[in-house]
Design a protein around this motif. Structure first.
Motif, mmCIF file in Angstrom:
data_model
loop_
_atom_site.group_PDB
_atom_site.id
_atom_site.type_symbol
_atom_site.label_atom_id
_atom_site.label_comp_id
_atom_site.label_asym_id
_atom_site.label_seq_id
_atom_site.Cartn_x
_atom_site.Cartn_y
_atom_site.Cartn_z
ATOM 1 N N ALA A 1 0.829 -1.210 0.000
ATOM 2 C CA ALA A 1 0.000 0.000 0.000
ATOM 3 C C ALA A 1 0.863 1.260 0.000
ATOM 4 N N ARG A 2 1.976 1.240 0.768
ATOM 5 C CA ARG A 2 2.852 2.417 0.801
ATOM 6 C C ARG A 2 3.469 2.671 -0.561
ATOM 7 N N ASN A 3 3.862 1.594 -1.246
ATOM 8 C CA ASN A 3 4.474 1.757 -2.564
ATOM 9 C C ASN A 3 3.462 2.235 -3.603
ATOM 10 N N ALA A 4 2.250 1.669 -3.575
ATOM 11 C CA ALA A 4 1.247 2.009 -4.589
ATOM 12 C C ALA A 4 0.602 3.363 -4.325
ATOM 13 N N ARG A 5 0.398 3.702 -3.047
ATOM 14 C CA ARG A 5 -0.281 4.948 -2.708
ATOM 15 C C ARG A 5 0.476 5.669 -1.606
#
Length: 917
Positions: free
Chosen positions: A573-577
């Motif tokens: 989630a941190r990487n995508a958003r």
């Protein structure tokens, strides 16, 4: 303004045509010709400052120079002149205007706005602009530019298109069908479809209403008028714009499934209107309804001289949901005795290609007396053996004879004469037999009438009560939504959704919030200990589609696997958003239900009708399968069952092979709960449960999404619903003069059994005083009209014994079309009079009427009913003798006069407290 002033528009004493030119092709000249040729008996004036004569009529320079005040003006002048014409009409006191001209524009500052404002301030009614005009054949009124004059009849036509209205007139002329009225409404600056539904519903000369519709402007007004009209007579509608170009973007599958035409279809169904899909079908319905025929049921007997024709008719009948009549043994015996041995021996009754008139009459006579048949279709293909025209004449005479003797059991006879000429059509017209060019047209028309009858029956059906199994915790639900809105969020998180669903008794897989991977493992332990696997999902209010960012991992069996999965989904989630705020994780048990059916339930938001309930086949391919049905909330159990039954997936809810059935009402009850949520919490903008698992154990929501926002608009009663829901805020207690308390609440549709029981405790004399004549029996349709209220127009309060729950009395009101004046009525259990119950109920009704903005409360009381008259005087009503009937007294209370009745806001007390509602 509804029906106010429409009587003078449709039955004017005199008319003025404003505009046009000396050219025969001008609108004004065409209207003048139509008025004169129709035989209008009133005065006709022509206003035009530029032409001295139009169509042989001398003109006047303006409206003020006419020696009489026109009830109706027909405006055909250029758009630029219309604002001043309407201003002049208002100044001289014209009752109504039909504006045929186009080009007034739209929106603020337009000529249309000026015209509408001027008319509204003077009380003048406007038809149009941009319309064909108004026609009322019985009044010899043809205030239009239609090419032909419509005949007098009993079908009203309301059309948003002038071209469609003109086409209907042409078609009806060929079929010798007439109209009670034709109104082309155009741009609906004032008079709209709802106003005309109200008018024609109460018109004694109208037996059915046809509508061509393009769009609805005021959903609640339309639904209220349509529901009222459909209870009184058939209302058939065809709507254009069914096919939308391109799919609209939607935040949920539910929103995507609720296309605008599907919502209109749901609205028509809820109102009890019969929808058809093209003008040909509308014409076919008019063919039958114009003659006043409605079958008792869906069983059709078919008589034909062509076996193939009969089989085609049976196929179409079955396809459309009809039932081929199973002929009785007596009917078959009669057919055996009157027909050659080669007849088919069953329905369809094939009497062979060489059948002559005598054979047709013999067979038709038997079928008309068959107890298993609701209607008979007589079909013919012309042969060289027997002339079709002669057979048609014999059939027509047979039907006439049976009608005269009232001996026919199946009163509805339809004809399908393939390849018939005009003479054959004229024969059937003269005998009032609906006729069609093919068997397919005839069967379709029959089934439209069947559907109308089914809709009428459904409208009056008494729903079962669910009060004992469902009481939502609305306060808890509102708290959840209000907190999220205060944080300026548009979506509820999984924990909040679980709390919302719990408040409405909708089972959902629990969602437990966890701070981090370690906390997630601890929270998952309770499920792992029971042998359940778990799912770990990223918890972020900024990420709507968790699977799109890899934020979901399923099927975890150990605490170690949970820790690893938690770290993984957070990293993904941190990487995508990177912009999203991550609150942590949610842990959910994985529920395995082997035979569960996957369903989708939801609330979608329609810009016209507001919240819509969606139901259908769920799962990942929901939009591809597109097995769904829609309904307008609120729902009762009957409506919810109908909603489920309109889908293909409903067939899977029963038992098959080794799969047990879903309990019959568990899915409909969930839909009722969802609809109640839509009514209670207007901030729920969109909701989706996908999938909802359903099996023998009940239902369980696996995943849900809820969008929230402050509603842009609310109807009266603080709701977005087009159909005003049950007003639960008016439930409470009344304190009687001796200090005792009784329960009081609005009447519900399921109260019919209670009302019937109540009538048994009222004396015959009290019933006569209430209904003005002796009442010996109370039919289902009569009691249904009392209990099935449109809360947008009417209200009834029932008083209940707090110990037994029995009905002690009721008071009701029904408003006029302007929602200014309401008529009231009251009835008490006979042995309870004198205890102050009637006084308290009347005070409550007055308080309700004032809260609704009504201006007057009125009623009629028999002169001998001195108790009621005394109470009316004490409450501040004026009491006057009826000028036309001295056995009746008219009573009226001015609700704008404060303090006359002594009613305060604390008349209604919440149950079990001393808190005023």
């Amino acid at each position: 303004m509804s029906t106010f002033g429409l009587e003078r528009v449709f039955l004017p004493r005199n008319i003025a045509v404003v505009g046009g030119s000396a050219r025969p092709s001008s609108l004004g000249a065409a209207v003048v010709r139509n008025l004169k040729s129709s035989g209008f008996a009133g005065g006709i004036a022509v206003v035009n400052p530029r032409h001295a004569v139009i169509d042989g009529e001398r003109t006047r320079p303006d409206l003020k120079s006419i020696p009489f005040v026109p009830d109706l003006i027909v405006v055909t002048a250029p758009a630029a002149a219309i604002p001043s014409i309407i201003a002049d009409a208002a100044a001289v006191g014209v009752s109504g205007a039909a504006v045929l001209s186009a080009g007034l524009g739209h929106g603020a500052g337009s000529a249309a706005e000026t015209v509408a404002r001027t008319a509204r301030m003077s009380g003048m009614r406007l038809i149009g602009p941009n319309c064909l005009g108004v026609m009322v054949p019985r009044a010899k009124l043809n205030a239009s530019f239609a090419a032909h004059r419509p005949a007098e009849g009993h079908v009203a036509l309301i059309s948003q298109s002038g071209a469609v209205a003109a086409a209907m007139i042409e078609w009806a002329a060929e079929r010798r069908l007439g109209f009670s009225g034709i109104v082309s409404i155009g741009d609906q600056l004032d008079v709209d479809v709802a106003d005309l539904l109200d008018y024609f519903a109460l018109d004694d000369h109208t037996s059915a209403i046809l509508i061509y519709l393009e769009a609805v402007k005021d959903a609640r007004k339309f639904m209220s008028a349509a529901r009222a009209a459909a209870r009184l007579k058939p209302v058939i509608v065809v709507k254009s714009g069914r096919m939308e170009h391109g799919a609209k973007a939607a935040a949920t599958h539910t929103g995507a499934l609720a296309g605008s035409d599907a919502v209109y279809d749901a609205a028509f169904r809820r109102a009890g209107m019969l929808r058809v899909f093209d003008l040909r079908q509308l014409f076919d319905c008019a063919e039958l309804l114009g003659r006043g025929f409605v079958p008792r049921g869906n069983r059709l007997a078919i008589l034909t001289n062509g076996g193939g024709l009969g089989i085609l008719a049976i196929d179409r009948l079955a396809e459309l949901g009809g039932v081929p009549a199973t002929l009785t043994a007596e009917t078959i015996a009669r057919l055996d005795a009157g027909l050659p041995p080669g007849w088919s021996g069953a329905n369809p009754v094939d009497i062979s290609g060489d059948a002559d008139a005598a054979r047709y009459v013999s067979a038709l006579g038997a079928l008309l007396e068959d107890a298993n048949s609701d209607a008979v279709l007589v079909a013919n293909v012309e042969t060289a053996v027997a002339p079709a025209e002669g057979i048609a004449e014999a059939v027509a005479q047979c039907v006439r004879d049976r009608r005269a003797k009232r001996s026919a059991v199946a009163a509805l006879v339809l004809a399908a004469w393939v390849g018939a000429d005009e003479r054959t059509g004229a024969t059937f017209e003269a005998a009032r037999i609906p006729h069609f060019p093919t068997e397919d047209d005839a069967v379709r028309a029959f089934m439209y009438l069947v559907r109308y009858r089914e809709a009428s029956t459904a409208l009056a059906a008494t729903p079962p009560s669910i009060a004992s199994v469902f009481t939502p915790d609305t306060a808890a639900a509102r708290h959840v939504v209000a907190k999220a809105l205060s944080e300026q969020r548009a979506w509820l998180d999984p924990v909040e959704i679980a709390a919302l669903f719990d408040a409405y008794g909708i089972p959902i897989v629990p969602a437990i919030a966890a701070r981090d991977a370690g906390d997630a493992a601890e929270k998952a332990a309770q499920f792992l200990a029971k042998g359940l696997s778990v799912a770990v999902k990223v918890f972020s209010r900024d990420i709507r589609h968790k699977s799109d960012v890899g934020g979901v991992i399923l099927g975890l069996h150990t605490k170690e696997a949970v820790v690893e999965a938690a770290a993984t989904v957070l990293a993904r989630a941190r990487n995508a958003r990177p912009d999203a705020k991550l609150e942590g994780l949610t842990i959910q048990p994985m529920m395995v239900r082997r035979a569960a059916r996957e369903l989708i339930l939801g609330i979608a938001d329609d810009p016209t009708f507001g919240p819509v309930i969606v139901f259908g086949r769920g799962g990942a391919a929901v939009e591809v399968i597109n097995d769904k049905a829609l309904a307008l909330p609120p729902l009762d159990m009957n409506l919810a069952r109908d909603l489920v039954g309109r889908t293909r997936v409903s067939r899977l809810l029963g038992a098959y092979r080794d799969v047990p059935a879903v309990p019959p009402d568990v899915v409909p009850l969930t839909l009722v709960k969802l609809a109640q949520m839509a009514a209670d919490i207007p901030e729920v903008a969109e909701l989706e449960i996908n999938p909802l698992l359903a099996d023998e154990a009940g239902v369980l929501a696996l995943d849900a999404r809820v969008a929230i926002r402050k509603p842009a608009r609310l109807f009266a009663g603080q709701t977005r619903l087009a159909v005003r829901p049950y007003p639960s805020q008016w439930e409470g207690e009344l304190v009687l003069k001796d200090g005792s308390r009784v329960l009081v609440r609005p009447m519900r549709p399921e109260d019919e059994p209670m009302v019937r029981s109540f009538f048994k405790r009222v004396t015959a004399e009290d019933l006569r005083l209430r209904f003005f004549h002796a009442m010996k029996e109370f039919s289902h349709s009569f009691v249904a009209r009392l209990t099935q209220l449109d809360y947008a127009r009417a209200m009834a309060f029932v008083a209940l014994d707090p110990n037994t729950g029995e009905m002690m009395g009721a008071v009701r009101l029904h408003s006029d079309s302007l929602y200014e004046n309401a008529e009231y009525a009251i009835l008490l259990q006979s042995d309870l009079k004198g205890k102050g119950l009637g006084w308290s109920l009347m005070q409550l009704l007055i308080h309700y009427a004032r809260s609704e903005g009504l201006k007057r409360l009125s009623g009629q009381v028999l002169t001998e009913n001195t108790t009621m008259l005394s109470m009316c005087r004490d409450l501040g009503f004026t009491v006057t003798m009826d000028p036309t009937d001295h056995s009746i007294v008219d009573v009226m209370l001015d609700l704008d006069r404060p303090g006359a009745d002594g009613v305060g806001a604390d008349i209604l007390i919440r149950p079990g407290t001393d808190q005023a509602v």
